[in-house]
Design an enzyme around this catalytic site. Structure first.
Site, mmCIF file in Angstrom:
data_model
loop_
_atom_site.group_PDB
_atom_site.id
_atom_site.type_symbol
_atom_site.label_atom_id
_atom_site.label_comp_id
_atom_site.label_asym_id
_atom_site.label_seq_id
_atom_site.Cartn_x
_atom_site.Cartn_y
_atom_site.Cartn_z
ATOM 1 N N ALA A 11 0.795 -1.227 0.000
ATOM 2 C CA ALA A 11 0.000 0.000 0.000
ATOM 3 C C ALA A 11 0.827 1.276 0.000
ATOM 4 O O ALA A 11 0.258 2.368 -0.012
ATOM 5 C CB ALA A 11 -0.934 0.007 1.208
ATOM 6 N N ASN A 61 7.717 -9.025 4.837
ATOM 7 C CA ASN A 61 8.147 -9.571 3.558
ATOM 8 C C ASN A 61 7.255 -10.762 3.221
ATOM 9 O O ASN A 61 7.389 -11.839 3.807
ATOM 10 C CB ASN A 61 9.612 -10.008 3.631
ATOM 11 C CG ASN A 61 10.107 -10.571 2.319
ATOM 12 O OD1 ASN A 61 9.366 -10.690 1.342
ATOM 13 N ND2 ASN A 61 11.379 -10.925 2.271
ATOM 14 N N SER A 140 -2.939 -8.832 -13.436
ATOM 15 C CA SER A 140 -2.307 -8.059 -14.501
ATOM 16 C C SER A 140 -2.839 -8.565 -15.827
ATOM 17 O O SER A 140 -3.234 -9.737 -15.950
ATOM 18 C CB SER A 140 -0.792 -8.237 -14.460
ATOM 19 O OG SER A 140 -0.194 -7.742 -15.644
ATOM 20 N N TYR A 153 6.183 -14.193 -13.485
ATOM 21 C CA TYR A 153 5.187 -13.184 -13.100
ATOM 22 C C TYR A 153 3.822 -13.499 -13.721
ATOM 23 O O TYR A 153 2.795 -13.490 -13.037
ATOM 24 C CB TYR A 153 5.686 -11.811 -13.552
ATOM 25 C CG TYR A 153 4.776 -10.661 -13.213
ATOM 26 C CD1 TYR A 153 4.705 -10.157 -11.922
ATOM 27 C CD2 TYR A 153 4.011 -10.050 -14.204
ATOM 28 C CE1 TYR A 153 3.884 -9.082 -11.615
ATOM 29 C CE2 TYR A 153 3.188 -8.972 -13.911
ATOM 30 C CZ TYR A 153 3.128 -8.489 -12.615
ATOM 31 O OH TYR A 153 2.304 -7.436 -12.319
#
Length: 246
Positions: A11, A61, A140, A153
């Site tokens: 964020a 993380n 995406s 990815y």
């Protein structure tokens, strides 16, 4: 609206920051997750607080399997149960399939997909108990098209589609919705290293003839987090200016 808590991963910048501000304006208490950008997370919390809304930053993380559970536990201790989970954090690196190591593959899958599963697993019980919840994943457009030198990815982001569809079927009767948003080319740090010629090429390919802005994705995420989206679940929504990549 009764007090509801939104946890937004990644964020501290770009789409995540715009989404945090949009949900703060809608009255949500905001849990700001970040990994490395402590200063930006602090600034965002202060900006949200200036709106009269509760906010706090939580570091972690997400590549580490134990971190998602700890983050949700910390949010619960400070704010109460998470009612909106926006899985926005992501990492994108550039490697051909011959060059990619196991570690590089694993990092992408862990952050972009496995962490989403772990965070969702922690949040779902309370959402079901309360009869209301929103799980929103940021994927995406490459999840639908693939992308050279980004197989790790694209694979992770594609996995978010099937994950979301499955959640929608599993949780629909409990008042919990699950949706996924697929941004196109958005002006965030993730693409800042691209050449001017490459950016011009993307703009030329886009029917709207411009790049998208983070707030334009955030507007869709805020809508899906709201009461107005109550009969939308299992949806994959493109926010890409009409861009179709081959």
């Amino acid at each position: 609206m009764k007090n509801r808590v939104a946890l937004i991963t990644g964020a501290s910048g770009g789409i995540g920051r715009a989404t945090a501000l949009a949900l703060a304006e809608d009255g949500f208490s905001i849990a700001v997750h970040f990994n490395n950008s402590a200063d930006r997370a602090k600034e965002l919390v202060e900006e949200i607080a200036a709106l009269g809304v509760r906010a706090m930053a939580f570091q972690g993380n997400l590549a580490k399997p134990e971190v998602p559970k700890q983050i949700v536990s910390d949010v619960r201790a400070h704010f109460g149960e998470v009612s909106v989970l926006i899985n926005n954090a992501g990492v994108m690196t550039h490697f051909s399939i011959e060059e990619m190591s196991d570690e590089q593959w694993d990092e992408s899958i862990n952050v972009n997909l496995s962490a989403v599963f772990r965070l969702t697993r922690e949040c779902v019980p309370a959402m079901k108990k309360n009869g209301w919840g929103r799980i929103i994943c940021v994927s995406s457009q490459v999840a639908q098209t693939g992308s050279a030198n980004h197989a790790h990815y694209a694979a992770a982001k594609s996995g978010l589609l099937a994950f979301t569809y499955s959640l929608a079927k599993e949780l629909g009767s409990s008042g919990v919705t699950a949706n996924v948003v697929l941004p196109g080319r958005i002006t965030t740090e993730m693409i800042q290293d691209q050449s001017e010629s490459r950016m011009d090429e993307w703009i030329a390919q886009t029917p709207m003839k411009r790049m998208g802005e983070p707030h334009e994705v955030a507007s869709m995420l805020a809508f899906l987090a709201s009461e107005k989206s109550s009969y939308i679940t299992g949806a994959a929504i493109n926010v890409n200016g009409g861009l179709v990549m081959g």
